[in-house]
Design an enzyme around this catalytic site. Structure first.
Site, PDB file in Angstrom:
ATOM      1  N   ILE A 128       0.826  -1.199   0.000  1.00 47.81           N
ATOM      2  CA  ILE A 128       0.000   0.000   0.000  1.00 47.81           C
ATOM      3  C   ILE A 128       0.864   1.254   0.000  1.00 47.81           C
ATOM      4  CG2 ILE A 128      -1.885  -1.181   1.188  1.00 47.81           C
ATOM      5  CD1 ILE A 128      -1.157   0.523   3.681  1.00 47.81           C
ATOM      6  N   ASP A 129       2.143   1.117   0.360  1.00 43.58           N
ATOM      7  CA  ASP A 129       3.036   2.282   0.402  1.00 43.58           C
ATOM      8  C   ASP A 129       3.425   2.777  -0.990  1.00 43.58           C
ATOM      9  OD1 ASP A 129       3.111   2.356   3.179  1.00 43.58           O
ATOM     10  OD2 ASP A 129       4.768   0.948   3.277  1.00 43.58           O
ATOM     11  N   GLU A 170       2.724   9.221   8.806  1.00 45.42           N
ATOM     12  CA  GLU A 170       3.293   8.737  10.054  1.00 45.42           C
ATOM     13  C   GLU A 170       4.816   8.860  10.082  1.00 45.42           C
ATOM     14  OE1 GLU A 170       2.203   4.600  10.253  1.00 45.42           O
ATOM     15  OE2 GLU A 170       3.662   4.013   8.724  1.00 45.42           O
ATOM     16  N   TYR A 197      -4.396   0.455  10.694  1.00 42.25           N
ATOM     17  CA  TYR A 197      -4.595  -0.702   9.833  1.00 42.25           C
ATOM     18  C   TYR A 197      -5.881  -0.625   9.018  1.00 42.25           C
ATOM     19  CZ  TYR A 197      -0.842  -2.575  12.692  1.00 42.25           C
ATOM     20  OH  TYR A 197       0.356  -2.754  13.320  1.00 42.25           O
ATOM     21  N   LEU A 198      -6.753   0.323   9.324  1.00 44.03           N
ATOM     22  CA  LEU A 198      -8.020   0.433   8.601  1.00 44.03           C
ATOM     23  C   LEU A 198      -7.815   0.535   7.096  1.00 44.03           C
ATOM     24  CD1 LEU A 198     -10.112   2.903  10.776  1.00 44.03           C
ATOM     25  CD2 LEU A 198     -10.557   0.478  10.415  1.00 44.03           C
TER      26      LEU A 198
END
Length: 405
Positions: free
Chosen positions: A137-138, A237, A295-296
């Site tokens: 996802i990054d 983050e 984590y959503l």
């Protein structure tokens, strides 16, 4: 004589479409007559060294299709980061089971594991074809236009910020949303795709590609709050200071670290709370709220890009085709063609393994707290069809009677 056995595994963080790649491998492999068994390793490389295999040859095509539509890793995953000795154990298990094709679905670390296992097989003179299938996802895999899993997570982030913006407009204040991304800001930048009107949030976006300065951050928030009467902020983050130190560790007295010694950024609301506290105490704004998506965004079941699903399936299929018809190991890479279509290439493992891609300079605005139209054009096709839209009233003011000035 060929055994016809292949093994597939999933590693790293789950995504909304990683099972599409798994199903792509299994169904495509079963089309080849020389394939006798398709095994799956439970919980990634840990399952390989523990010889925890399941026979996917016996799974029905219908159920595989249903699993493909289900987020998260159906085989389970692991955070193990194999060194040379670990990879040698992987190879020994593969050889013992007469595995001839190894497919590993994962990100940077997974590609490096595939590279080392490939070298171990070459040193031993064992005929093992090793293919890495991209997932993260990054969106930080080198050599790819984008990676499966990112578009669906980006869709979630864009929609979440669109909703947060509507809430913030109804009850004005400051809202801080912290998004995953230790080194690359692609996912945080996706928040910009939730904007429709010029004064919509996020009004500020902070990415790990830029140095974070707390005093400048507070000045930016003050400016936006005075301009709009409110402020919506998207924060990665992984934001850090000039020395590279994570802001989360600088502002917090207690720092949690993961198994690899990295500051624990995901799954903790510390950064959002700390930034909110700074805004409240330093700017005197009372209504300040923060969320950590955590984590959503990885496996949210109701928010999947159809483009992401299709491409995740295709990278699995292409991995099998490259393995069966090619003469080399490698990593499947997505290449963009035209306004929006893609092709797939098999690139050398060493060109991907252990490397991290960050956002292109052309995608980040000059001020450093927004994205450019180039990024919006890059991301929009990936989000898929039927993106929800927001509308506003066009109120016609009624003349005041008691409160005339």
């Amino acid at each position: 004589m060929s055994s016809g056995k292949i093994l597939v595994a999933q590693g790293g963080g789950p995504t909304a479409v990683i099972n599409q790649s798994l199903v792509g491998v299994v169904l495509e492999a079963r089309r080849f007559r020389n394939v006798t068994r398709v095994y799956g390793a439970m919980h990634g490389v840990r399952g390989i060294v523990d010889e925890d295999f399941v026979d996917l040859t016996q799974e029905t095509s219908h159920n595989l299709e249903l699993v493909g539509l289900t987020p998260s890793s159906a085989l389970g995953s692991t955070r193990d980061k194999p060194d040379l000795a670990y990879c040698h154990r992987i190879f020994e298990v593969l050889r013992a089971h007469e595995i001839e094709h190894f497919f590993y679905i994962g990100g940077n670390d997974s590609s490096d594991t595939v590279r080392i296992v490939s070298l171990e097989a070459q040193k031993a003179g064992y005929p093992l074809r090793c293919i890495h299938i991209p997932k993260t996802i990054d969106n930080d895999l080198v050599g790819n236009d984008h990676t499966p899993g990112f578009p669906s997570a980006a869709r979630f982030v864009a929609q979440a910020f669109a909703g947060a913006n509507l809430d913030n407009a109804a009850l004005p204040g400051v809202y801080v949303g912290v998004v995953m991304g230790r080194h690359a800001g692609f996912l945080t930048a996706a928040a910009a795709l939730g904007k429709k009107f010029p004064d919509d949030g996020p009004h500020l976006i902070y990415l790990p590609e830029r140095t974070f300065v707390l005093e400048q951050f507070l000045a930016d928030v003050k400016t936006m709050y005075e301009r709009h009467g409110r402020c919506v902020i998207a924060v990665s983050e992984g934001i850090h200071d000039a020395s590279g130190e994570a802001i989360a560790s600088l502002l917090s007295s207690e720092v949690e670290r993961d198994a690899h010694g990295n500051v624990q950024l995901s799954g903790s609301g510390a950064l959002a709370d700390l930034l909110c506290d700074e805004i409240k105490s330093r700017l005197g704004i009372k209504r300040v709220r923060g969320d950590t998506f955590g984590y959503l965004q990885r496996s949210f079941i109701g928010c999947v890009s159809d483009v992401d699903q299709r491409e995740a399936r295709e990278v699995g299929e292409k991995a099998v085709q490259f393995a069966m018809w090619g003469e080399r190991d490698g990593s499947v890479a997505i290449k963009r063609t035209g306004y929006y279509s893609v092709d797939y290439e098999l690139v050398p493992l060493e060109s991907v393994a252990g490397k991290t891609r960050v956002m292109d300079e052309a995608f980040i605005s000059e001020c450093g707290t927004d994205v450019t139209d180039a990024f919006r054009l890059y991301l929009r096709p990936l989000l898929g069809s039927r993106m929800p839209d927001a509308f506003r009233l066009r109120p016609a003011p009624v003349e005041k009677i008691l409160n005339k000035k």
